[in-house]
Enzyme design. Structure first.
Site, short mmCIF file in Angstrom:
data_model
loop_
_atom_site.label_atom_id
_atom_site.label_comp_id
_atom_site.label_asym_id
_atom_site.label_seq_id
_atom_site.Cartn_x
_atom_site.Cartn_y
_atom_site.Cartn_z
N ARG A 56 29.85 -4.38 34.72
CA ARG A 56 28.73 -3.55 34.28
C ARG A 56 28.91 -2.09 34.71
NH1 ARG A 56 24.04 -3.70 37.11
NH2 ARG A 56 24.54 -5.82 37.81
N TYR A 107 15.40 10.83 13.53
CA TYR A 107 15.86 9.46 13.39
C TYR A 107 14.72 8.50 13.68
CZ TYR A 107 18.32 5.15 14.65
OH TYR A 107 18.72 3.85 14.75
N LYS A 203 27.96 5.57 13.79
CA LYS A 203 28.06 6.37 12.58
C LYS A 203 29.44 7.03 12.47
CE LYS A 203 23.61 5.39 11.97
NZ LYS A 203 23.14 4.85 13.24
#
Length: 365
Positions: A56, A107, A203
């Site tokens: 992690r 967004y 994206k």
């Protein structure tokens, strides 16, 4: 060149072009029999005594991607499991009851997070028209964080980043820029003074519609430590395969953005002459175009189901061209025209893209 494996190119890449840096940043050192690409390291546990210890806290595959993106943006990057995980981590910097200034057109995921936090009393939000610089500057006066998009999603409005960022800092607020649409090839907000840059890596950076990932970049070492600490604690980390794919996509970012931008500019020009189109929105750069259909929302919906090449889909920034009527989503603000269709222009041949659109548009007139 990963952070723990410097290479003889490192000192020279900073003065080279963005395309060269996109190709070479984040690679292993040029040593005999070393792989050219950072391998996927599927490890949850590391031998004690180093900086990682546990999966992690870090991974060599993430580090390679972070080195590459950080180098392109001019700061230090941290990879996240998604763009919204990155957004949530940044918004977590805001103290209880403090004010966030954000675009009225931004967004949807960011707007929904802000709305949720405000509804629960965690923070206050003031939504602004980012094209009204004077109004945004006034809104900054009592803000703790100023969130910016330029261009905005999907209205494609442009903000005066240097002026607004300076106003945010004068008020003692963090200035954050979502740079997903522009990418570091077309805009580097850290150079305008932004404290943090956020990306939906899903994206343009990854660019092939096969990765879900986010990132935060900062030139401030203290902020980097704070954001990494939040990521470590909350566990919003990417998978190693996703990080590998994102870095592979980043290698061709300059080529894809150049082609998508060229296609978008040409399509915007042609669309402006079509009688089915009431308005064309194109900020002059990037691969996103928005059109408003003259005959309203029904015509916009019909358009998205009449094409062969253009794919009706909600995401953007891939090599393939996609589009959608944004107001089909209930959370989309009323300031977005009901008949607005956002086009994410891909890298196909522009004449093929135009012919597919033209035939569909002709059917609407």
């Amino acid at each position: 060149m990963t952070a723990d494996a410097p290479d003889h190119l490192t000192d020279h890449l900073a003065s080279m072009g963005t395309g060269t840096r996109a190709v070479h940043l984040g690679r292993p050192p040029h040593v005999a029999d070393q792989p050219l690409n950072e391998p996927i390291t599927p490890a949850s546990t590391f031998v004690a005594g180093g900086d990682r210890e546990y999966g992690r806290y870090g991974n060599p595959t993430w580090s390679a991607f972070e080195t590459a993106l950080g180098g392109l943006e001019g700061g230090r990057a941290l990879a996240f499991s998604s763009g919204l995980a990155a957004v949530a981590t940044v918004l977590d910097l805001v103290g209880n009851g403090a004010k966030v200034v954000a675009p009225r057109n931004c967004y949807t995921g960011t707007a929904m997070q802000l709305g949720d936090l405000e509804a629960r009393g965690r923070l206050r939000t003031e939504l602004v028209d980012v094209t009204d610089t004077a109004a945004v500057v006034r809104a900054c006066e009592d803000a703790a964080l100023v969130w910016l998009e330029s261009p905005t999603n999907p209205a494609l409005e442009i903000a005066d980043l240097p002026t607004i960022i300076a106003a945010a800092h004068e008020a003692g607020a963090y200035a954050v820029v979502d740079n997903t649409f522009a990418t570091p090839l077309l805009q580097r907000p850290l150079e305008s003074g932004a404290d943090l840059v956020v990306h939906s890596v899903t994206k343009y950076l990854a660019g092939h519609s096969d990765v879900l990932m986010g990132a935060v970049v900062t030139a401030d070492d203290e902020l980097h430590g704070v954001i990494k600490g939040r990521r470590d604690l909350l566990g919003a980390v990417p998978g190693t395969f996703e990080a590998y794919l994102a870095l592979r996509g980043l290698r061709t970012l300059h080529l894809r953005v150049e082609r998508a931008q060229s296609n978008a500019a040409e399509l915007a020009r042609r669309l402006g002459d079509h009688p089915a189109i009431e308005e064309v929105r194109y900020p002059g750069f990037g691969g996103i175009v928005a059109i408003v259909l003259a005959q309203g929302a029904m015509a916009a919906d019909l358009l998205t189901h009449k094409t062969r090449l253009w794919v009706h889909a909600t995401s953007l920034g891939g090599v393939e061209s996609t589009f959608e009527r944004r107001r089909r989503w209930k959370a989309e603000p009323a300031t977005i025209p009901d008949a607005l269709v956002r086009l994410s222009v891909g890298v196909e041949d522009v004449d093929d893209l135009w012919e597919d659109l033209r035939v569909a548009l002709d059917d609407l007139t």
